[in-house]
Design a protein around this motif. Structure first.
Motif: not given
Length: 372
Positions: A80-86, A164-166, A187-189, A361-364
């Motif tokens: 899965p992937v987490v996108y983090f915005l600064h 579901a994995s983002r 639709e993306a996350f 880790s719990q939600q994706l």
């Protein structure tokens, strides 16, 4: 122009992310020191959504990718992937330092958080930040985050290419981006985590001299500590244009929320002109406030598997974050909200490791999990 900047400078002080990141990693690919360590890759990702923006910002954006320890050892495994915005005034490298990447992620994984890929795009622009919005002046940053970047990562890394994995997360301006992009692109996350979100209620007419109506709801200034090129990092030093400081923040908001392709050379409108408020332009600020937008996006928000928000009890942005928590509760949108002991900056790195990563880790959805 100068008078307009002076009118709104107080409201924009909170944008100045004040922290000392220390020495930043060189902008090259790094190799893992041992099998328990992840690695960072620094790449460029082209954004078709950003092409032709009137600011002249490059559509080829710097992106930092964290690959977990097992990535090179398990070639058939997907993640899965987490996108983090600064946040505002800095680029992605400052947050590499603030979040203590890759060590903090390695430690979280070693403590039981499941391995995932992290992606941090650089949204530093000529006015020091994109606001993760969609305008002809800045380009379509909503599309870049939700489509261009996701498509690139899915096609170049071993991801689980499914919503579901983002996850999408961010801090300050990045928290605003998380809420804004999240509302519009379910639709993306499938999971959101917004940290100390700024700009939840933007009404510059309340900030004219003699008015105190907006303090504590997204516009009150937090204490500043360290600023300048050392805090921004080498990628941002010497970049940008405009008056600098608070004027840059005003211009960044105007470019994102009040674009005007017929008004060169800046291609945006300000909420005051010759010292007088411009109600239509001020209304555009308000229309881009999540507290105003949220009622329109309830069906989208209810598609999320999980939504989390947090803010420090001494953060000047605290009141507006509490307002958003109340709005989501009123609208029946499931979410969790925490107000912790801290200010706008002092616990971001620690909470990233101990709260944000375990949340995803719990939600994706992971390869071995099935979501009911």
């Amino acid at each position: 122009m100068k008078s307009s900047i002076a009118v709104f400078s107080v409201s924009l002080l909170f944008f100045a992310l004040a922290f000392v990141t220390g020495p930043l990693p060189a902008q090259t690919k790094t190799k893992a020191a041992d099998s328990s360590k992840g690695r960072l890759e620094r790449i460029k990702v082209h954004g078709a959504s950003l092409e032709g923006n009137l600011e002249g910002d490059s559509p080829d954006r710097d992106v930092v990718v964290y690959l977990p320890p097992s990535y090179s050892k398990a070639p058939a495994r997907r993640y899965p992937v987490v996108y983090f915005l600064h946040g505002y005034t800095v680029g992605v490298e400052a947050y590499v330092g603030l979040l203590k990447l890759p060590d903090a992620v390695d430690s979280a994984f070693a403590s039981g958080t499941r391995e995932m890929i992290l992606v941090l795009p650089d949204a530093f622009t000529v006015y020091s930040g994109s606001m993760y919005s969609n305008s002809p002046t800045t380009g379509d940053w909503e599309g870049y985050v939700s489509h261009d970047l996701v498509a690139y990562i899915d096609s170049h890394y071993r991801t689980m290419a499914d919503r579901a994995s983002r996850g999408l997360a961010g801090h300050s301006m990045g928290g605003y981006g998380t809420v804004r992009v999240g509302m519009k692109h379910p639709e993306a996350f499938s999971a959101l985590y917004a940290m100390s979100s700024c700009c939840l209620m933007n009404n510059p007419t309340q900030l004219l001299p003699g008015s105190d109506g907006a303090r504590g709801r997204g516009n009150a200034p937090p204490p500043a500590r360290a600023q300048g090129d050392a805090a921004r990092g080498p990628a941002e030093a010497g970049r940008g244009r405009g008056p600098g400081g608070f004027g840059n923040a005003l211009f960044a908001q105007a470019a994102a929320w009040a674009p005007n392709p017929m008004n060169p050379p800046q291609y945006f409108d300000l909420p005051t002109k010759d010292g007088e408020p411009q109600p239509l332009i001020a209304a555009k600020w308000a229309a881009n406030s999540p507290l105003v937008m949220v009622d329109q996006y309830v069906p989208n928000l209810k598609q999320y598997h999980a939504i989390a928000m947090d803010v420090g009890d001494k953060d000047p942005l605290g009141a507006s974050n509490i307002d958003l928590d109340k709005a989501l509760t009123r609208l029946g949108v499931p979410h969790v909200f925490e107000q912790y002991e801290g200010d706008h900056m002092n616990r971001v790195g620690a909470r990233f490791q101990s709260n944000l990563l375990p949340f995803f880790s719990q939600q994706l959805k992971f390869p071995e999990t099935r979501r009911h």
